[in-house]
Design a protein around this motif. Structure first.
Motif, PDB file in Angstrom:
ATOM      1  N   MET A  21       0.850  -1.197   0.000  1.00 53.36           N
ATOM      2  CA  MET A  21       0.000   0.000   0.000  1.00 53.36           C
ATOM      3  C   MET A  21       0.880   1.239   0.000  1.00 53.36           C
ATOM      4  SD  MET A  21      -2.904   1.126   2.745  1.00 53.36           S
ATOM      5  CE  MET A  21      -3.773   2.669   2.581  1.00 53.36           C
ATOM      6  N   THR A  22       0.567   2.201  -0.880  1.00 52.92           N
ATOM      7  CA  THR A  22       1.357   3.414  -0.998  1.00 52.92           C
ATOM      8  C   THR A  22       1.098   4.348   0.178  1.00 52.92           C
ATOM      9  OG1 THR A  22       1.255   3.267  -3.400  1.00 52.92           O
ATOM     10  CG2 THR A  22       1.884   5.376  -2.461  1.00 52.92           C
ATOM     11  N   SER A  23       2.155   4.864   0.774  1.00 53.28           N
ATOM     12  CA  SER A  23       1.998   5.833   1.858  1.00 53.28           C
ATOM     13  C   SER A  23       1.391   7.115   1.294  1.00 53.28           C
ATOM     14  CB  SER A  23       3.353   6.139   2.492  1.00 53.28           C
ATOM     15  OG  SER A  23       3.896   5.000   3.106  1.00 53.28           O
ATOM     16  N   PRO A  24       0.405   7.689   1.989  1.00 48.92           N
ATOM     17  CA  PRO A  24      -0.232   8.896   1.464  1.00 48.92           C
ATOM     18  C   PRO A  24       0.527  10.167   1.846  1.00 48.92           C
ATOM     19  CG  PRO A  24      -1.317   8.248   3.477  1.00 48.92           C
ATOM     20  CD  PRO A  24      -0.256   7.204   3.225  1.00 48.92           C
ATOM     21  N   ILE A  25       0.199  11.231   1.149  1.00 44.79           N
ATOM     22  CA  ILE A  25       0.581  12.578   1.559  1.00 44.79           C
ATOM     23  C   ILE A  25      -0.589  13.133   2.354  1.00 44.79           C
ATOM     24  CG2 ILE A  25       1.067  14.928   0.774  1.00 44.79           C
ATOM     25  CD1 ILE A  25       2.313  13.696  -1.750  1.00 44.79           C
ATOM     26  N   VAL A  26      -0.342  13.539   3.578  1.00 43.38           N
ATOM     27  CA  VAL A  26      -1.384  14.152   4.404  1.00 43.38           C
ATOM     28  C   VAL A  26      -1.206  15.666   4.340  1.00 43.38           C
ATOM     29  CG1 VAL A  26      -2.254  14.457   6.756  1.00 43.38           C
ATOM     30  CG2 VAL A  26      -1.638  12.171   5.942  1.00 43.38           C
ATOM     31  N   VAL A  27      -2.287  16.380   4.072  1.00 47.05           N
ATOM     32  CA  VAL A  27      -2.206  17.841   3.989  1.00 47.05           C
ATOM     33  C   VAL A  27      -3.216  18.460   4.941  1.00 47.05           C
ATOM     34  CG1 VAL A  27      -3.753  17.843   1.980  1.00 47.05           C
ATOM     35  CG2 VAL A  27      -2.347  19.854   2.460  1.00 47.05           C
ATOM     36  N   GLY A  28      -2.749  19.425   5.712  1.00 44.14           N
ATOM     37  CA  GLY A  28      -3.633  20.136   6.626  1.00 44.14           C
ATOM     38  C   GLY A  28      -4.361  21.263   5.908  1.00 44.14           C
ATOM     39  N   VAL A  29      -5.666  21.359   6.115  1.00 46.16           N
ATOM     40  CA  VAL A  29      -6.500  22.385   5.485  1.00 46.16           C
ATOM     41  C   VAL A  29      -7.108  23.256   6.582  1.00 46.16           C
ATOM     42  CG1 VAL A  29      -8.538  22.817   4.058  1.00 46.16           C
ATOM     43  CG2 VAL A  29      -7.019  20.877   3.539  1.00 46.16           C
ATOM     44  N   ASP A  30      -6.938  24.568   6.463  1.00 45.84           N
ATOM     45  CA  ASP A  30      -7.504  25.501   7.438  1.00 45.84           C
ATOM     46  C   ASP A  30      -9.027  25.480   7.300  1.00 45.84           C
ATOM     47  OD1 ASP A  30      -8.375  27.777   8.903  1.00 45.84           O
ATOM     48  OD2 ASP A  30      -6.408  28.700   8.642  1.00 45.84           O
ATOM     49  N   PRO A  31      -9.761  25.135   8.366  1.00 44.62           N
ATOM     50  CA  PRO A  31     -11.214  25.025   8.251  1.00 44.62           C
ATOM     51  C   PRO A  31     -11.938  26.364   8.303  1.00 44.62           C
ATOM     52  CG  PRO A  31     -10.560  24.553  10.492  1.00 44.62           C
ATOM     53  CD  PRO A  31      -9.283  24.782   9.719  1.00 44.62           C
ATOM     54  N   LEU A  32     -11.202  27.456   8.541  1.00 40.59           N
ATOM     55  CA  LEU A  32     -11.848  28.742   8.779  1.00 40.59           C
ATOM     56  C   LEU A  32     -11.628  29.768   7.680  1.00 40.59           C
ATOM     57  CD1 LEU A  32     -11.009  29.137  12.588  1.00 40.59           C
ATOM     58  CD2 LEU A  32     -13.092  28.212  11.550  1.00 40.59           C
ATOM     59  N   ARG A  33     -10.588  29.589   6.841  1.00 41.14           N
ATOM     60  CA  ARG A  33     -10.294  30.627   5.843  1.00 41.14           C
ATOM     61  C   ARG A  33      -9.705  30.019   4.580  1.00 41.14           C
ATOM     62  NH1 ARG A  33      -6.598  31.271   9.945  1.00 41.14           N
ATOM     63  NH2 ARG A  33      -7.769  33.031  10.773  1.00 41.14           N
ATOM     64  N   HIS A  34      -9.743  30.802   3.516  1.00 44.92           N
ATOM     65  CA  HIS A  34      -9.160  30.393   2.239  1.00 44.92           C
ATOM     66  C   HIS A  34      -7.646  30.306   2.410  1.00 44.92           C
ATOM     67  CE1 HIS A  34      -8.666  29.956  -2.050  1.00 44.92           C
ATOM     68  NE2 HIS A  34      -7.896  31.025  -2.106  1.00 44.92           N
ATOM     69  N   ASP A  35      -7.097  29.105   2.212  1.00 48.15           N
ATOM     70  CA  ASP A  35      -5.664  28.881   2.462  1.00 48.15           C
ATOM     71  C   ASP A  35      -5.179  27.813   1.484  1.00 48.15           C
ATOM     72  OD1 ASP A  35      -3.157  28.854   3.579  1.00 48.15           O
ATOM     73  OD2 ASP A  35      -3.711  27.559   5.259  1.00 48.15           O
ATOM     74  N   PRO A  36      -4.954  28.201   0.207  1.00 51.92           N
ATOM     75  CA  PRO A  36      -4.677  27.189  -0.824  1.00 51.92           C
ATOM     76  C   PRO A  36      -3.230  26.721  -0.897  1.00 51.92           C
ATOM     77  CG  PRO A  36      -4.705  29.357  -1.819  1.00 51.92           C
ATOM     78  CD  PRO A  36      -5.043  29.553  -0.357  1.00 51.92           C
ATOM     79  N   GLU A  37      -2.303  27.381  -0.195  1.00 51.63           N
ATOM     80  CA  GLU A  37      -0.877  27.099  -0.387  1.00 51.63           C
ATOM     81  C   GLU A  37      -0.522  25.638  -0.142  1.00 51.63           C
ATOM     82  OE1 GLU A  37      -1.106  31.067  -1.024  1.00 51.63           O
ATOM     83  OE2 GLU A  37      -1.804  30.151   0.842  1.00 51.63           O
ATOM     84  N   ALA A  38      -0.923  25.094   1.007  1.00 48.42           N
ATOM     85  CA  ALA A  38      -0.577  23.708   1.331  1.00 48.42           C
ATOM     86  C   ALA A  38      -1.199  22.741   0.329  1.00 48.42           C
ATOM     87  CB  ALA A  38      -1.026  23.373   2.751  1.00 48.42           C
ATOM     88  N   ALA A  39      -2.441  23.016  -0.083  1.00 51.36           N
ATOM     89  CA  ALA A  39      -3.111  22.131  -1.026  1.00 51.36           C
ATOM     90  C   ALA A  39      -2.417  22.132  -2.383  1.00 51.36           C
ATOM     91  CB  ALA A  39      -4.574  22.551  -1.187  1.00 51.36           C
ATOM     92  N   VAL A  40      -2.013  23.305  -2.862  1.00 57.66           N
ATOM     93  CA  VAL A  40      -1.328  23.393  -4.154  1.00 57.66           C
ATOM     94  C   VAL A  40      -0.001  22.638  -4.108  1.00 57.66           C
ATOM     95  CG1 VAL A  40      -0.166  24.973  -5.752  1.00 57.66           C
ATOM     96  CG2 VAL A  40      -2.439  25.523  -4.882  1.00 57.66           C
ATOM     97  N   LEU A  41       0.761  22.809  -3.030  1.00 64.03           N
ATOM     98  CA  LEU A  41       2.040  22.102  -2.898  1.00 64.03           C
ATOM     99  C   LEU A  41       1.814  20.595  -2.824  1.00 64.03           C
ATOM    100  CD1 LEU A  41       5.079  22.004  -2.551  1.00 64.03           C
ATOM    101  CD2 LEU A  41       4.759  22.437  -0.092  1.00 64.03           C
ATOM    102  N   ALA A  42       0.843  20.171  -2.022  1.00 65.83           N
ATOM    103  CA  ALA A  42       0.557  18.736  -1.904  1.00 65.83           C
ATOM    104  C   ALA A  42       0.114  18.162  -3.243  1.00 65.83           C
ATOM    105  CB  ALA A  42      -0.511  18.501  -0.835  1.00 65.83           C
ATOM    106  N   GLY A  43      -0.683  18.925  -3.999  1.00 66.86           N
ATOM    107  CA  GLY A  43      -1.123  18.459  -5.308  1.00 66.86           C
ATOM    108  C   GLY A  43       0.033  18.276  -6.273  1.00 66.86           C
ATOM    109  N   LEU A  44       0.968  19.222  -6.291  1.00 66.51           N
ATOM    110  CA  LEU A  44       2.144  19.105  -7.151  1.00 66.51           C
ATOM    111  C   LEU A  44       2.966  17.866  -6.805  1.00 66.51           C
ATOM    112  CD1 LEU A  44       3.349  22.818  -7.228  1.00 66.51           C
ATOM    113  CD2 LEU A  44       2.506  21.518  -9.181  1.00 66.51           C
ATOM    114  N   LEU A  45       3.178  17.647  -5.512  1.00 68.53           N
ATOM    115  CA  LEU A  45       3.971  16.496  -5.075  1.00 68.53           C
ATOM    116  C   LEU A  45       3.237  15.187  -5.338  1.00 68.53           C
ATOM    117  CD1 LEU A  45       5.331  18.023  -1.752  1.00 68.53           C
ATOM    118  CD2 LEU A  45       6.700  17.409  -3.750  1.00 68.53           C
ATOM    119  N   ALA A  46       1.925  15.186  -5.180  1.00 70.99           N
ATOM    120  CA  ALA A  46       1.148  13.964  -5.423  1.00 70.99           C
ATOM    121  C   ALA A  46       1.165  13.591  -6.905  1.00 70.99           C
ATOM    122  CB  ALA A  46      -0.284  14.151  -4.931  1.00 70.99           C
TER     123      ALA A  46
END
Length: 307
Positions: free
Chosen positions: A1-26
């Motif tokens: 089973m492939t180890s996943p990339i876990v990304v933290g998402v801010d539940p209160l505000r627009h914060d795309p930086e971590a998601a964009v980086l995780a998407g590129l790496l994924a």
């Protein structure tokens, strides 16, 4: 089973930086992603909480998770909204439960665009993560379109070699060039230096030559080989690597050379570099470079399974 990339998402505000980086790496590695939004734990009714409040905060977290889904086009994505009193603790625990190969978080919104300014969640995770952790700077999502230049900060130690191996694995996965840099401290001039400046310069040249040979040896020892470039910068480590961070798309560095095996324990250089870098920084805990190598090999495994 492939180890996943876990990304933290801010539940209160627009914060795309971590998601964009995780998407590129994924997309580069073929690894699946688990996006996690940690919302406030249920508050007792006497303090203004209750079922309606809990549903509202959970609904907001789910909305933020839905909003970042476009960043993961073509990526196997699972979204999770979990209650918790500490976002750092919840992300740490879930990363361990899922056997994450990498944890990605963003920086605080109170920093300067283009710089990493650690908030409490990222700061706590960096001092306790048992897997590599990447931090994306504010404004990263607007200006980044790819990972073509993977940088690594090299020091002549086992931790430095681990960082080089991890960076090389990512460079292969991203079909990127590996750019390695090391710093040589300038020699302080004193009154006596004026009498014999030639010897001072000779000593500095010797230090530079030694650093160059050790850095090249580390790159030449990589198996399989990767297209690489080396640079020796004469400056303080912080100033040199901050300058270097402008020339790469992602900068890999090791954690401090002591402390618990398999946990991030930042030294002065690593911590200040994370605050001042102009690109995302990926910190490799002691003994976990294999996690990055395994993550980077995920696409090869997936493609072989479909052959």
């Amino acid at each position: 089973m492939t180890s996943p990339i876990v990304v933290g998402v801010d539940p209160l505000r627009h914060d795309p930086e971590a998601a964009v980086l995780a998407g590129l790496l994924a997309r580069a590695t073929g690894a699946p992603v688990v996006a996690v939004a940690v919302h406030p734990f249920e508050i007792p009714l006497r303090f203004g909480g209750g079922g309606d409040f809990q549903e509202a905060v959970r609904g907001r977290a789910l909305a933020r998770l839905s909003a970042i889904e476009p960043a993961f086009h073509g990526v196997e994505l699972e979204t999770v909204a979990v209650p918790g009193t500490s976002a750092a603790r919840a992300l740490h625990d879930l990363s361990e439960q899922r056997g994450a190969g990498l944890l990605v978080v963003g920086s605080t919104h109170h920093g300067i665009s283009g710089r990493i300014s650690l908030g409490s969640t990222a700061d706590r995770l960096l001092h306790g993560a048992a897997c590599p952790i990447a931090v994306a700077p504010l404004g990263f999502a607007e200006r980044m379109r790819g990972l073509d230049r993977i940088g690594v900060a090299f020091i002549d130690s086992e931790e430095g070699l681990e960082a080089v191996r991890a960076a090389a694995a990512l460079a292969r996965a991203c079909h990127a060039d590996l750019h390695a840099a090391t710093a040589v401290e300038p020699i302080a001039w004193s009154a006596t230096s004026l009498a014999d400046p030639y010897n001072i310069q000779c000593h500095l040249d010797e230090l530079r030559d030694l650093a160059t040979s050790r850095l090249r040896a580390a790159l030449e020892g990589l198996q399989p080989p990767v297209r690489s470039h080396s640079r020796v910068l004469v400056n303080s480590p912080i100033a040199a690597l901050e300058q270097f961070s402008h020339d790469v798309d992602l900068l890999v560095c090791g954690s401090r050379g002591y402390g618990p095996l398999g946990s991030v324990l930042l030294g002065g250089v690593s911590r200040r570099l994370i605050h001042r870098a102009a690109c995302p920084v990926l910190v490799v805990p002691r003994g976990t470079e294999r996690a990055i190598e395994t993550l980077a090999a995920a696409r090869t495994t997936v493609e072989a399974g479909h052959a």
